[in-house]
Scaffold this motif. Structure first.
Motif, PDB file in Angstrom:
ATOM      1  N   ASP B  45      13.522  -6.425   0.509  1.00  0.00           N
ATOM      2  CA  ASP B  45      12.186  -5.704   1.150  1.00  0.00           C
ATOM      3  C   ASP B  45      12.327  -5.855   2.730  1.00  0.00           C
ATOM      4  OD1 ASP B  45      11.686  -8.364   1.323  1.00  0.00           O
ATOM      5  OD2 ASP B  45       9.487  -8.337   0.582  1.00  0.00           O
ATOM      6  N   THR B 211       9.790  -0.725   0.182  1.00  0.00           N
ATOM      7  CA  THR B 211       8.549  -1.605   0.443  1.00  0.00           C
ATOM      8  C   THR B 211       8.062  -1.830  -0.885  1.00  0.00           C
ATOM      9  OG1 THR B 211       6.292  -1.522   1.357  1.00  0.00           O
ATOM     10  CG2 THR B 211       7.603   0.407   1.323  1.00  0.00           C
ATOM     11  N   SER B 212       7.367  -3.157  -1.089  1.00  0.00           N
ATOM     12  CA  SER B 212       6.841  -3.404  -2.374  1.00  0.00           C
ATOM     13  C   SER B 212       5.313  -2.957  -2.303  1.00  0.00           C
ATOM     14  CB  SER B 212       6.582  -5.062  -2.334  1.00  0.00           C
ATOM     15  OG  SER B 212       5.743  -5.663  -1.293  1.00  0.00           O
ATOM     16  N   LYS B 213       4.989  -2.215  -0.925  1.00  0.00           N
ATOM     17  CA  LYS B 213       3.742  -1.519  -1.385  1.00  0.00           C
ATOM     18  C   LYS B 213       3.736   0.066  -0.976  1.00  0.00           C
ATOM     19  CE  LYS B 213       0.630  -5.506  -0.421  1.00  0.00           C
ATOM     20  NZ  LYS B 213       1.552  -6.519   0.068  1.00  0.00           N
ATOM     21  N   ASN B 215       2.828   3.520  -0.352  1.00  0.00           N
ATOM     22  CA  ASN B 215       1.571   4.122   0.156  1.00  0.00           C
ATOM     23  C   ASN B 215       1.785   5.788  -0.299  1.00  0.00           C
ATOM     24  OD1 ASN B 215      -0.877   4.341   1.284  1.00  0.00           O
ATOM     25  ND2 ASN B 215       0.163   4.731   3.130  1.00  0.00           N
ATOM     26  N   ASP B 257       7.867  -7.807  -8.477  1.00  0.00           N
ATOM     27  CA  ASP B 257       7.446  -6.319  -8.116  1.00  0.00           C
ATOM     28  C   ASP B 257       7.824  -5.594  -9.113  1.00  0.00           C
ATOM     29  OD1 ASP B 257       7.163  -7.255  -5.278  1.00  0.00           O
ATOM     30  OD2 ASP B 257       8.788  -6.232  -4.360  1.00  0.00           O
ATOM     31  N   ARG B 264       0.603  -1.886 -12.787  1.00  0.00           N
ATOM     32  CA  ARG B 264      -0.058  -0.742 -12.454  1.00  0.00           C
ATOM     33  C   ARG B 264       0.142   0.405 -13.081  1.00  0.00           C
ATOM     34  NH1 ARG B 264       0.849  -2.019  -5.761  1.00  0.00           N
ATOM     35  NH2 ARG B 264      -0.958  -3.527  -5.820  1.00  0.00           N
ATOM     36  N   GLU B 424      -7.100  -0.035  -5.516  1.00  0.00           N
ATOM     37  CA  GLU B 424      -5.643   0.083  -5.179  1.00  0.00           C
ATOM     38  C   GLU B 424      -4.952   1.635  -5.251  1.00  0.00           C
ATOM     39  OE1 GLU B 424      -4.509  -2.049  -2.997  1.00  0.00           O
ATOM     40  OE2 GLU B 424      -5.309  -3.749  -3.354  1.00  0.00           O
ATOM     41  N   ARG B 427      -6.865   4.180  -3.283  1.00  0.00           N
ATOM     42  CA  ARG B 427      -7.108   3.624  -1.822  1.00  0.00           C
ATOM     43  C   ARG B 427      -6.930   4.682  -0.851  1.00  0.00           C
ATOM     44  NH1 ARG B 427      -6.090  -1.847  -0.260  1.00  0.00           N
ATOM     45  NH2 ARG B 427      -6.511  -1.803   1.874  1.00  0.00           N
TER      46      ARG B 427
END
Ligand SMILES: Nc1ncnc2c1ncn2[C@@H]1O[C@H](COP(=O)(O)OP(=O)(O)OP(=O)(O)O)[C@@H](O)[C@H]1O
Ligand SMILES: [Mg+2]
Lengths: 249, 527
Positions: B45, B211-213, B215, B257, B264, B424, B427
């Protein structure tokens, strides 16, 4: 930061040659290295082609602060910097005498460089003075080049007793090593064989070689222009030994 | 600090030669051949890259060195290594003990250092001399080339580069030379860097790509099903990117992850159940549930192993030594679980799930198949779903008293999770600074419930292991006794968290926080 002083009361024993080669070897390994030429004669400064000039002279330098950093010069060799000598260093002792805690002065000046250097070599003038007392306090080890003669050994003995007597000098370990050893001389062979086994002596001796004399001409350490040679190999081994014996400060 | 290094780009090797020639006409130069070699590392990451730092391995006169250049530092820190075998560089804990290692560990934590790119630069080291023939500026003129670390591929040439380095105490010479190169020769300052340029060669994507998040910016007016599909596609991407590292067990974060993305996906599907034709979605939900269960045991053991040092930190050294058999048992378990999981993750069943899922995301249902709700704008649907989940948490939480059994807290924890997923998932539909506060309020409650739950799970797991250790012959009893201490610590922690619940929930259900939710997720969208 490790502070190593090349010291001997006697002159012409190989302090400057050793300081230059050892500092060069440290820098070659990527250690950030500073060589401080404390001898007003400025032999090391000359060898590294730096002008023997410190702005403001000895007195200002001793006041510390940013002044010390400002006079440091890079050399021809990467990671090796030099704090040049200045003629006014002759008066360093007088200046020190006027200061509070003169013996601690050098140590506290060097403290300010702690972030910048991994290794500091002090090339000392041959004497016992306030300045050398200051060196004894600042150094993690005194590397004492010693020519194998009976007289030299006796002087070494005197130095040791001098340091042992004074409590605040005890931090510095005395690590003598033989320098300019000429294997053709019987006396040299006998003396090096005799004390070479003493634990405080560094086990590596630097042989006598005209290549070392050429350093001043070539303006470079032997390990630079004749890395294959016997003295270069000896300095390499010596450096490995010192690294091992003196814990990084 | 005074700038002491400037780099210029040159179009090609011939151009570089011309520049060196021009320098030689103007200055006294000393030149020698120089070879530079570096193997760069980073985590999957890109933790080092994100901090604008670089970590690399390079040979030196005294052996291999790890060097770490962090932002704002004049020089790279270094660590001497015994071997330059790429395989020996992995976790921070495997490096020689040192302040270097400690600092690195605080950045990469449990992640493995992966070899990203190997750069070899051949060129010349030039020294500019003054009248005394003293070096006053250093230049490096080189042509770097990159390839995958440890491979035998041909190196791919990167743009030639001319680096100017000031020599301490000679600032004027440095300035003059930089001016000469920039103004008179018209060279452009170098603005790329070799790590970024070659980063894709390591096989982990370009620097910063993962990236682990992820967007996924959503638009309130998008039809609800299309908007959710956008998010689900990003999650599928995360599942696929982490698959190989999970199977190979490079480090525990790949699986983490991977599982987060699966979880999710599952929660998005259950939350938005009404947006899809049931017949198409049901089989997929079943398979994702399988995937979640399949990866659970390994993750539990990973967590336990990661937390073991922390949870035993308070125990006496001797007790910790006695717990060594426990760690070994856990490690053996983890390896077994990992192997079983990896086999399943490489099975036809897994591949078919991913294919079917991709097909579902890429080929939306025909219009007549779409439920009514799917056509509504996502803004409306999202606020409705969040409101519903929020109401549920409040209702259940208010019924909990100091005497309620742990099961009640467990159920509340699940409801909180659902609310969190909803927040989330949607978001990006809300102004970032406004959605952060409800999320933070919820997170504090979740932390309490999560810690309470974790203590319970760890305790039960240890009790189970104790029984096994009793059956084992060697060192069993001392380990079991040490384990008793550990269980005691965990019970204390559990009780502590339980006693904090009332306050944590009190804050979350306060009039102020409730009002904030109400305003934020009003009926009729986010406007
Ligand atoms: N290993 C050696 N072989 C031959 N000559 C050497 C060797 N080491 C040093 N020399 C020479 O001996 C002389 C004195 O050496 P050097 O300057 O290193 O000693 P020093 O202790 O620093 O002297 P001073 O006390 O004058 O500062 C120099 O000419 C030097 O070239
Ligand atoms: Mg000298």
């Amino acid at each position: 930061m490790r502070v190593l002083a090349l010291y001997n009361i006697k002159g012409g024993v190989g302090k400057t040659s050793s300081a230059a080669n050892l500092a060069y070897l440290a820098a070659r390994e990527g250690r950030r290295t500073l060589l401080w030429d404390l001898d007003p004669q400025g032999a090391a400064t000359f060898m590294f082609r730096v002008k023997p000039k410190v702005k403001g002279g000895a007195r200002k330098l001793l006041e510390g602060g940013r002044r010390l950093e400002a006079v440091i010069k890079g050399t021809d060799f990467e990671d090796l910097d030099l704090l040049p000598a200045d003629f006014s260093y002759r008066k360093l002792d007088l200046a020190l005498a006027d200061m509070k805690k003169p013996a601690r002065r050098l140590a506290s000046l060097l403290q300010a460089l702690d972030d910048e250097y991994d290794e500091v070599f002090l090339d000392c003038a041959p004497s016992i003075s306030l300045l050398s007392e200051s060196v004894f306090v600042a150094a993690d080890a005194l590397l004492v080049p010693t020519i194998p003669t009976t007289l030299s050994l006796r002087m070494l003995d005197r130095l040791e007793r001098h340091l042992v007597k004074r409590r605040r000098f005890r931090r510095a370990r005395i690590l003598p090593f033989f320098c300019m050893v000429d294997c053709r001389k019987k006396l040299h062979r006998e003396i090096t064989a005799g004390v070479g086994v003493q634990p405080e002596f560094l086990q590596t001796s630097v042989p006598y070689s005209s290549l070392v004399e050429k350093m001043a001409l070539n303006r470079a350490p032997v390990n630079r222009f004749a890395s294959w040679s016997a003295p270069a190999k000896a300095y390499e081994q010596l450096w490995a030994e010192i690294r091992e014996r003196v814990p990084a400060g | 600090m005074v700038q002491t290094e400037v780099a210029f780009t040159v179009a090609d090797e011939a151009g570089l030669d011309r520049v060196v020639e021009a320098l030689g006409d103007r200055y006294a130069l000393e030149s020698e051949k120089a070879v530079r070699q570096r193997t760069y590392f980073d985590t999957f990451d890109w933790r080092l890259w994100r901090r604008k730092s670089r970590l690399w391995l390079q040979p030196s006169a005294s052996g291999p060195q790890l060097r770490w250049q962090s932002e704002g530092r004049a020089r790279a820190e270094r660590l001497d290594l015994r071997s330059d075998d790429l395989q020996t560089i992995g976790f921070a804990a495997d490096l020689p003990a040192s302040p270097f290692r400690q600092k690195l560990a605080s950045v990469i934590t449990m992640r493995r250092l992966l070899p990203i790119v190997e750069v070899k630069a051949e060129g010349r080291l030039l020294r500019v001399l003054d009248r005394r023939r003293k070096t006053v500026v250093r230049l490096v003129a080189e042509v770097p080339a990159a390839r995958a670390p440890g491979s035998r591929q041909r190196r791919r040439p990167l743009a030639p580069i001319l680096i100017v380095r000031g020599v301490r105490g000679y600032p004027d010479d440095f300035r003059k030379l930089v001016r000469f190169l920039g103004k008179e020769l018209g060279l452009e300052e170098w603005d790329a860097d070799e790590f970024e340029a070659g980063s894709a060669l390591g096989g982990f994507g370009r620097a910063g790509e993962y990236t682990s998040k992820p967007n996924v910016p959503l638009d309130v007016a998008t039809p609800a099903d299309e908007a959710v599909r956008q998010v689900l596609r990003a999650l599928l991407g995360a599942i696929e990117k982490n698959h190989a590292g999970t199977v190979a067990d490079l480090d525990s974060e790949f699986l983490h992850d991977f599982r987060v993305a699966v979880r999710r996906t599952r929660s998005a599907l259950s939350l938005t159940r009404k947006l899809w034709p049931e017949a198409r979605i049901e089989p997929l939900r079943r398979e994702f549930s399988w995937l979640g269960k399949l990866t659970g045991p390994t993750r539990d053991l990973d967590v336990y192993l990661l937390e073991l040092p922390g949870s035993t930190a308070k125990l006496a050294e001797s007790v910790r030594r006695d717990l060594e058999p426990l760690r070994e048992l856990l490690e053996a378990r983890q390896q077994g679980a990992q192997r079983r999981m990896a086999t399943e993750l490489e099975s036809a069943r897994y591949r078919e799930l991913i294919e079917a899922w991709r097909a579902f995301l890429e080929h939306p249902p025909a219009d007549e198949e779409r439920p009514e709700a799917a056509r509504e704008p996502i803004g409306t649907v999202a606020s409705r779903l969040i409101r519903k989940a929020h109401r549920k948490v409040l209702k259940r939480g208010r019924k909990i008293s100091d005497d309620s059994p742990p099961e009640d807290l467990h159920r509340l924890r699940i409801d909180c999770k659902k609310l969190r997923y909803a927040l989330e998932l949607f978001r990006t539909l809300y102004p970032p600074e406004e959605i952060d506060r409800p999320v933070r309020a919820l997170k504090r409650l979740q932390d309490n419930l999560g810690a309470f739950n974790d203590y319970g799970i760890q305790k039960r797991m240890l009790v189970g292991l104790a029984e096994e250790l009793i059956d084992a012959d060697s060192g069993g009893t001392t380990a079991v006794m040490a384990l008793g201490r550990l269980v005691g610590e965990l019970e204390q922690g559990e009780a502590r968290e339980r006693s904090r619940f009332a306050e944590a929930f009190g804050k979350f259900s306060s009039a102020k926080t409730v009002e904030r939710f109400r305003v934020m997720f009003v009926d009729g969208g986010s406007e």
